[in-house]
Each structure stands twice: as structure tokens, then as C-alpha cells.
Design a protein around this motif. Sequence first.
Motif, PDB file in Angstrom:
ATOM      1  N   GLU A   1       0.844  -1.184   0.000  1.00 32.21           N
ATOM      2  CA  GLU A   1       0.000   0.000   0.000  1.00 32.21           C
ATOM      3  C   GLU A   1       0.882   1.237   0.000  1.00 32.21           C
ATOM      4  O   GLU A   1       1.812   1.331   0.802  1.00 32.21           O
ATOM      5  CB  GLU A   1      -0.913   0.014   1.226  1.00 32.21           C
ATOM      6  CG  GLU A   1      -1.917  -1.134   1.242  1.00 32.21           C
ATOM      7  CD  GLU A   1      -2.684  -1.214   2.549  1.00 32.21           C
ATOM      8  OE1 GLU A   1      -3.474  -2.157   2.704  1.00 32.21           O
ATOM      9  OE2 GLU A   1      -2.476  -0.338   3.409  1.00 32.21           O
ATOM     10  N   VAL A   2       0.586   2.145  -0.910  1.00 27.79           N
ATOM     11  CA  VAL A   2       1.386   3.368  -1.025  1.00 27.79           C
ATOM     12  C   VAL A   2       0.546   4.564  -0.595  1.00 27.79           C
ATOM     13  O   VAL A   2      -0.541   4.784  -1.120  1.00 27.79           O
ATOM     14  CB  VAL A   2       1.884   3.579  -2.471  1.00 27.79           C
ATOM     15  CG1 VAL A   2       2.718   4.849  -2.567  1.00 27.79           C
ATOM     16  CG2 VAL A   2       2.692   2.373  -2.942  1.00 27.79           C
ATOM     17  N   ASN A   3       1.046   5.311   0.369  1.00 34.37           N
ATOM     18  CA  ASN A   3       0.352   6.509   0.818  1.00 34.37           C
ATOM     19  C   ASN A   3       0.522   7.603  -0.222  1.00 34.37           C
ATOM     20  O   ASN A   3       1.640   7.981  -0.565  1.00 34.37           O
ATOM     21  CB  ASN A   3       0.914   6.970   2.171  1.00 34.37           C
ATOM     22  CG  ASN A   3       0.113   8.102   2.772  1.00 34.37           C
ATOM     23  OD1 ASN A   3       0.071   9.206   2.241  1.00 34.37           O
ATOM     24  ND2 ASN A   3      -0.540   7.818   3.892  1.00 34.37           N
ATOM     25  N   ASP A   4      -0.582   8.102  -0.733  1.00 33.19           N
ATOM     26  CA  ASP A   4      -0.536   9.086  -1.810  1.00 33.19           C
ATOM     27  C   ASP A   4       0.097  10.416  -1.383  1.00 33.19           C
ATOM     28  O   ASP A   4       0.686  11.125  -2.199  1.00 33.19           O
ATOM     29  CB  ASP A   4      -1.945   9.360  -2.344  1.00 33.19           C
ATOM     30  CG  ASP A   4      -2.485   8.202  -3.161  1.00 33.19           C
ATOM     31  OD1 ASP A   4      -1.683   7.570  -3.873  1.00 33.19           O
ATOM     32  OD2 ASP A   4      -3.691   7.913  -3.070  1.00 33.19           O
ATOM     33  N   LYS A   5      -0.018  10.747  -0.096  1.00 33.72           N
ATOM     34  CA  LYS A   5       0.514  12.023   0.372  1.00 33.72           C
ATOM     35  C   LYS A   5       2.024  11.976   0.570  1.00 33.72           C
ATOM     36  O   LYS A   5       2.729  12.934   0.249  1.00 33.72           O
ATOM     37  CB  LYS A   5      -0.175  12.428   1.685  1.00 33.72           C
ATOM     38  CG  LYS A   5      -1.659  12.755   1.522  1.00 33.72           C
ATOM     39  CD  LYS A   5      -2.264  13.187   2.849  1.00 33.72           C
ATOM     40  CE  LYS A   5      -3.744  13.536   2.696  1.00 33.72           C
ATOM     41  NZ  LYS A   5      -4.352  13.948   3.990  1.00 33.72           N
ATOM     42  N   THR A   6       2.508  10.865   1.113  1.00 34.02           N
ATOM     43  CA  THR A   6       3.933  10.786   1.450  1.00 34.02           C
ATOM     44  C   THR A   6       4.749  10.008   0.425  1.00 34.02           C
ATOM     45  O   THR A   6       5.976  10.149   0.370  1.00 34.02           O
ATOM     46  CB  THR A   6       4.119  10.105   2.818  1.00 34.02           C
ATOM     47  OG1 THR A   6       3.674   8.740   2.737  1.00 34.02           O
ATOM     48  CG2 THR A   6       3.347  10.835   3.899  1.00 34.02           C
ATOM     49  N   GLY A   7       4.082   9.168  -0.364  1.00 35.25           N
ATOM     50  CA  GLY A   7       4.791   8.310  -1.300  1.00 35.25           C
ATOM     51  C   GLY A   7       5.474   7.125  -0.639  1.00 35.25           C
ATOM     52  O   GLY A   7       6.261   6.407  -1.271  1.00 35.25           O
ATOM     53  N   ILE A   8       5.182   6.898   0.642  1.00 34.71           N
ATOM     54  CA  ILE A   8       5.785   5.789   1.392  1.00 34.71           C
ATOM     55  C   ILE A   8       4.937   4.538   1.242  1.00 34.71           C
ATOM     56  O   ILE A   8       3.712   4.585   1.386  1.00 34.71           O
ATOM     57  CB  ILE A   8       5.942   6.162   2.871  1.00 34.71           C
ATOM     58  CG1 ILE A   8       6.965   7.296   3.024  1.00 34.71           C
ATOM     59  CG2 ILE A   8       6.373   4.946   3.706  1.00 34.71           C
ATOM     60  CD1 ILE A   8       7.044   7.878   4.417  1.00 34.71           C
ATOM     61  N   ALA A   9       5.590   3.417   0.961  1.00 31.44           N
ATOM     62  CA  ALA A   9       4.899   2.142   0.777  1.00 31.44           C
ATOM     63  C   ALA A   9       5.009   1.283   2.033  1.00 31.44           C
ATOM     64  O   ALA A   9       6.065   1.234   2.671  1.00 31.44           O
ATOM     65  CB  ALA A   9       5.491   1.389  -0.405  1.00 31.44           C
ATOM     66  N   THR A  10       3.923   0.607   2.368  1.00 32.06           N
ATOM     67  CA  THR A  10       3.942  -0.401   3.435  1.00 32.06           C
ATOM     68  C   THR A  10       3.848  -1.760   2.773  1.00 32.06           C
ATOM     69  O   THR A  10       2.849  -2.076   2.122  1.00 32.06           O
ATOM     70  CB  THR A  10       2.781  -0.204   4.421  1.00 32.06           C
ATOM     71  OG1 THR A  10       2.874   1.092   5.006  1.00 32.06           O
ATOM     72  CG2 THR A  10       2.837  -1.259   5.526  1.00 32.06           C
ATOM     73  N   VAL A  11       4.893  -2.537   2.920  1.00 32.12           N
ATOM     74  CA  VAL A  11       5.001  -3.858   2.299  1.00 32.12           C
ATOM     75  C   VAL A  11       4.755  -4.895   3.378  1.00 32.12           C
ATOM     76  O   VAL A  11       5.570  -5.052   4.296  1.00 32.12           O
ATOM     77  CB  VAL A  11       6.395  -4.053   1.667  1.00 32.12           C
ATOM     78  CG1 VAL A  11       6.508  -5.426   1.020  1.00 32.12           C
ATOM     79  CG2 VAL A  11       6.687  -2.947   0.660  1.00 32.12           C
ATOM     80  N   THR A  12       3.623  -5.595   3.276  1.00 28.59           N
ATOM     81  CA  THR A  12       3.229  -6.535   4.325  1.00 28.59           C
ATOM     82  C   THR A  12       3.337  -7.965   3.832  1.00 28.59           C
ATOM     83  O   THR A  12       2.690  -8.358   2.852  1.00 28.59           O
ATOM     84  CB  THR A  12       1.783  -6.256   4.779  1.00 28.59           C
ATOM     85  OG1 THR A  12       1.665  -4.886   5.202  1.00 28.59           O
ATOM     86  CG2 THR A  12       1.398  -7.172   5.931  1.00 28.59           C
ATOM     87  N   LEU A  13       4.158  -8.759   4.516  1.00 26.23           N
ATOM     88  CA  LEU A  13       4.291 -10.179   4.196  1.00 26.23           C
ATOM     89  C   LEU A  13       3.093 -10.912   4.773  1.00 26.23           C
ATOM     90  O   LEU A  13       2.744 -10.732   5.943  1.00 26.23           O
ATOM     91  CB  LEU A  13       5.584 -10.746   4.779  1.00 26.23           C
ATOM     92  CG  LEU A  13       6.871  -9.949   4.524  1.00 26.23           C
ATOM     93  CD1 LEU A  13       8.077 -10.715   5.071  1.00 26.23           C
ATOM     94  CD2 LEU A  13       7.045  -9.639   3.048  1.00 26.23           C
ATOM     95  N   GLN A  14       2.463 -11.779   3.963  1.00 25.98           N
ATOM     96  CA  GLN A  14       1.236 -12.412   4.426  1.00 25.98           C
ATOM     97  C   GLN A  14       1.085 -13.843   3.894  1.00 25.98           C
ATOM     98  O   GLN A  14       0.032 -14.220   3.380  1.00 25.98           O
ATOM     99  CB  GLN A  14       0.031 -11.554   4.046  1.00 25.98           C
ATOM    100  CG  GLN A  14      -0.058 -11.158   2.580  1.00 25.98           C
ATOM    101  CD  GLN A  14      -1.200 -10.202   2.297  1.00 25.98           C
ATOM    102  OE1 GLN A  14      -1.603  -9.403   3.143  1.00 25.98           O
ATOM    103  NE2 GLN A  14      -1.755 -10.292   1.096  1.00 25.98           N
ATOM    104  N   ARG A  15       2.148 -14.621   4.050  1.00 20.71           N
ATOM    105  CA  ARG A  15       2.051 -16.044   3.745  1.00 20.71           C
ATOM    106  C   ARG A  15       1.808 -16.813   5.051  1.00 20.71           C
ATOM    107  O   ARG A  15       2.694 -16.901   5.897  1.00 20.71           O
ATOM    108  CB  ARG A  15       3.329 -16.561   3.086  1.00 20.71           C
ATOM    109  CG  ARG A  15       3.194 -18.035   2.715  1.00 20.71           C
ATOM    110  CD  ARG A  15       4.493 -18.704   2.318  1.00 20.71           C
ATOM    111  NE  ARG A  15       4.234 -20.113   2.103  1.00 20.71           N
ATOM    112  CZ  ARG A  15       5.093 -21.096   2.391  1.00 20.71           C
ATOM    113  NH1 ARG A  15       6.280 -20.823   2.906  1.00 20.71           N
ATOM    114  NH2 ARG A  15       4.764 -22.350   2.169  1.00 20.71           N
ATOM    115  N   PRO A  16       0.611 -17.365   5.239  1.00 20.00           N
ATOM    116  CA  PRO A  16       0.305 -18.064   6.493  1.00 20.00           C
ATOM    117  C   PRO A  16       1.178 -19.298   6.669  1.00 20.00           C
ATOM    118  O   PRO A  16       1.593 -19.916   5.679  1.00 20.00           O
ATOM    119  CB  PRO A  16      -1.175 -18.458   6.314  1.00 20.00           C
ATOM    120  CG  PRO A  16      -1.685 -17.612   5.184  1.00 20.00           C
ATOM    121  CD  PRO A  16      -0.518 -17.356   4.300  1.00 20.00           C
TER     122      PRO A  16
END
Length: 276
Positions: A29-44
Motif C-alpha cells: 500500500e502506497v500513501n498518496d501524500k507521502t509516497g511511502i509504501a507499506t510492504v506486508t508479508l502475508q504467507r500463512p
Amino acid sequence: MALRSLTKFNFVRQGARSLSSTASLVSVEVNDKTGIATVTLQRPPVNSLNLELLSDIRYNLTELGKNKSRGAIITSAFKTFSAGLDITEMYKPDIERASKFWNTLQDVYEVLYGSAYPTVAVINGPAPAGGCLLSMCCEYRVMVPNSIIGLNETQLGIVAPPWFASTMENIIGKRQTELALTTGRLFSTDEALKVGLIDEVVQDKDEGLQKANAFLGKFARISPFARNVSKQTIRGETLKRMSKDRENDLKRFIQVITQDAVQKGLGLYIESLKKK
């Protein structure tokens, strides 16, 4: 798998956009205001790093670089950051797949450790072995209390590669790295903070994300070019050595995991996990 086009966004919350489908092993997910991405690992259930998860990580981090990301936060959807490399990739291996698995791990390291954009690991749970490596690739690390982190490969009868060791040495120094690797030490959160393996302790993931965004926000008025050149000045030699040795590194990996003693040890470890 992740969407193969950065133009295909799904809005998931106000001010943010998703770079990947909900079925992906990695959510971005990339924040449109800051341009910072949150990369979430989600392999159960614990983000064990298999070929598919590593491929997703590589793809998304590469795409962030192509799109001149202002920064990336690496974290987990679960209470474990990452349990490390998936042991089943090394136990009774198909050599072709095992080779692709290791090459992809090498790619992930080069993309993350050498990224042009700044990175933070929000370590919201245990991060042994490969989980520790992902964390160490980031420029800043925050971690929740009562957790563990470290390169514990020797406890499984295998050896952390030179580039794992060099990365840790760059952070905590040669002596502490030698002790950590030879004993397969897993540091508690407080111990990791004391030796400098992490930078801050946070009470939970939410606070971790706040701290991560605050750190990345420091670069808003700094030239991305100057920042990146400075980063490469520090990390360049480690990256060059790793890149130059990739083929030999792969050969060593295959030689190690095909040894009878190593296979026996991995088998016993897998059996112990089944009993938990």
C-alpha cells in the motif's frame, strides 16, 4: 501473486492505494501524500520464505524502485515477522527448484539491501534466520517487546552464507557477529537493542508503523540522489562481493543441503515442528 501492473490499483483506505491483489503473498500500500509504501508479508502462518513468497517480495520491491518510491516499510500481517527460510525448500530438494529458490533469495537481498529508496523493518514478532536477514537489509529497525531475532542457522546444522555474516557485521561489528553466528544466537528484543541489531523498541505494530513513517519522513527534504549515493558508499562493497560470488554461493548452498548429515538434521527439525 502480485498484480503485474502498477496502474491496477485497488483503493483500500483513504489516502492509500494497493499495488497487489488481496490473494497476494505480499500486500503493498502506497500513501498518496507521502509516497511511502507499506510492504506486508502475508504467507500463512508465519511467513516462511519459500520460492513463491520470495518471488513476490522481489517483484514488489523492484516495482517500488522503478516508480521512485519515497520509502518502504517492511512488516508482517501476523504475530511472527518471518520464521525464516522455508525448511521444506531444502529438505529432500529438487535441485532445479532449490537453485531457483536460492537465486531468488539472492535477488531479494540485492534489491532490498541496495534499494535506492530508504527502508524500515517493523519487526512485529520473531525474526530468526531469513527473517533476520530481511530486517538487517533495512536501514532502520524497530521491534516489539518479548520477541527474538538472529541468525541461528548453526542450530540446524547449516551455515549462514558470507553475505548474511557481512550484513550482520556491518551492523553489530565483527566480534559480536562471530559470537552470534558460531552459537546460533537468537537475541531478545532488549538484547538486540543493546548490541545495535535494532534501533528502537515499540510497544506494538501500530507504534512501529508510526516510528517508521517518522524516520522515513526525515528524508522528505533531502535529495534522493545524494541520500542514495551516501547509502551505496556504505553498502556498495558488501553488495559487490555478494554479486561477484553469486555462482559459487549457489554451489555451496547445494553442496551443503545435499549432505546426508544436513538432511538428517533438517528431517529431525521438521519432525519436532510437527509435535508442537
